[in-house]
Scaffold this active site. Structure first.
Site, PDB file in Angstrom:
ATOM      1  CD  GLU A   1      -1.468   4.724   4.480  1.00 14.04           C
ATOM      2  OE1 GLU A   1      -0.996   5.578   5.263  1.00 14.04           O
ATOM      3  OE2 GLU A   1      -2.162   3.755   4.852  1.00 14.04           O
TER       4      GLU A   1
ATOM      5  CB  CYS B   1      -8.679  -4.657  -3.545  1.00 19.40           C
ATOM      6  SG  CYS B   1      -7.536  -3.293  -3.215  1.00 19.40           S
TER       7      CYS B   1
ATOM      8  CB  CYS C   1     -10.897  -2.616   0.459  1.00 17.37           C
ATOM      9  SG  CYS C   1     -10.294  -1.953  -1.100  1.00 17.37           S
TER      10      CYS C   1
ATOM     11  CD  GLU D   1      -5.427  -5.882  -1.217  1.00 16.81           C
ATOM     12  OE1 GLU D   1      -4.848  -4.776  -1.096  1.00 16.81           O
ATOM     13  OE2 GLU D   1      -6.238  -6.302  -0.384  1.00 16.81           O
TER      14      GLU D   1
ATOM     15  CG  ASN E   1      -0.437  -0.162   2.517  1.00 13.69           C
ATOM     16  OD1 ASN E   1       0.614  -0.760   2.694  1.00 13.69           O
ATOM     17  ND2 ASN E   1      -1.131   0.364   3.512  1.00 13.69           N
TER      18      ASN E   1
ATOM     19  CB  CYS F   1      -5.370  -1.287  -1.643  1.00 15.51           C
ATOM     20  SG  CYS F   1      -6.696  -0.563  -0.689  1.00 15.51           S
TER      21      CYS F   1
HETATM   22  N1  THU Z   1      -5.341  -1.444   2.543  1.00 18.09           N
HETATM   23  C1  THU Z   1      -4.802  -2.269   1.604  1.00 18.09           C
HETATM   24  O1  THU Z   1      -3.671  -2.037   1.128  1.00 18.09           O
HETATM   25  N2  THU Z   1      -5.527  -3.334   1.196  1.00 18.09           N
HETATM   26  C2  THU Z   1      -6.761  -3.662   1.672  1.00 18.09           C
HETATM   27  O2  THU Z   1      -7.400  -4.568   1.156  1.00 18.09           O
HETATM   28  C3  THU Z   1      -7.307  -2.935   2.811  1.00 18.09           C
HETATM   29  C4  THU Z   1      -6.642  -1.650   3.133  1.00 18.09           C
HETATM   30  C5  THU Z   1      -4.573  -0.266   2.969  1.00 18.09           C
HETATM   31  C6  THU Z   1      -5.151   1.041   2.531  1.00 18.09           C
HETATM   32  C7  THU Z   1      -4.559   1.969   3.572  1.00 18.09           C
HETATM   33  O3  THU Z   1      -3.247   2.334   3.142  1.00 18.09           O
HETATM   34  C8  THU Z   1      -4.431   1.114   4.823  1.00 18.09           C
HETATM   35  O4  THU Z   1      -4.506  -0.238   4.374  1.00 18.09           O
HETATM   36  C9  THU Z   1      -5.520   1.345   5.859  1.00 18.09           C
HETATM   37  O5  THU Z   1      -6.777   1.298   5.297  1.00 18.09           O
END
Ligand code: THU
Length: 161
Positions: free
Chosen positions: A64, A115, A112, A75, A62, A73
């Site tokens: 940010e 994704c 999520c 994925e 991920n 994210c």
């Molecule tokens: N996140 C992911 O990378 N994948 C997911 O399926 C769920 C959430 C990340 C997004 C964000 O950077 C952090 O987790 C918190 O939500």
């Protein structure tokens, strides 16, 4: 009115060491990917690894952003990297995992909704089932054999025909 039911099947593993060797390797790659996570805002470091039909593993984590919605994210980072580097190769499986210093949930990480939608596109594009391995910090896993299982009422390209 008819009441209908959708059942989904998944496998639960207490420990990822119970998985097949190639899936253990994929989980290990997802754990490797966590190390490149850029997650200063959530402190929720996620790693993903996708295995392609040619055996190549592509990793993502991920990423940010100070403007929160601009981040992505793990994925989708992995799947989009795979799609751009190997556009004509199907994705066989994806493993996802998380590492956090805090007291967040330690069980298998669920992808999520956005994704899942992107996974569905990869599955459709590859014309084969794509396994999802959800791994947790406590080393347990949930495994589904395809993306439809996590997104039964999916919007897909069929609606556009
Ligand atoms: N996140 C992911 O990378 N994948 C997911 O399926 C769920 C959430 C990340 C997004 C964000 O950077 C952090 O987790 C918190 O939500």
């Amino acid at each position: 009115m008819k009441k209908r039911e959708i059942k989904i099947e998944f496998a639960e593993y207490d420990n990822s060491s119970e998985l097949d060797d190639i899936d253990i390797e994929l989980v290990e790659s997802a754990k490797e990917a966590v190390k490149s996570s850029y997650s200063p805002y959530s402190e929720f470091a996620v790693g993903a690894a996708v295995r392609l039909a040619n055996g190549v593993i592509v990793k993502g984590s991920n990423q940010e952003n100070g403007a929160y919605p601009s981040g992505l994210c793990a994925e989708r980072v992995a799947l989009f990297a795979a799609g751009s580097q190997y556009p004509n190769v199907a994705v066989e499986a994806i493993a996802i995992t998380v590492k956090t210093e805090s007291s967040y949930h330690k069980g298998p990480l669920a992808p999520c909704g956005a994704c899942c939608q992107v996974m569905l596109e990869s599955e459709t594009r590859g014309k084969r089932d794509m396994k999802i391995i959800m791994h947790g910090e406590n080393n347990s896993c949930y495994v589904t054999s395809n993306v439809r299982s996590v997104l039964p009422f999916a919007f897909d390209s069929d609606f556009l025909k």
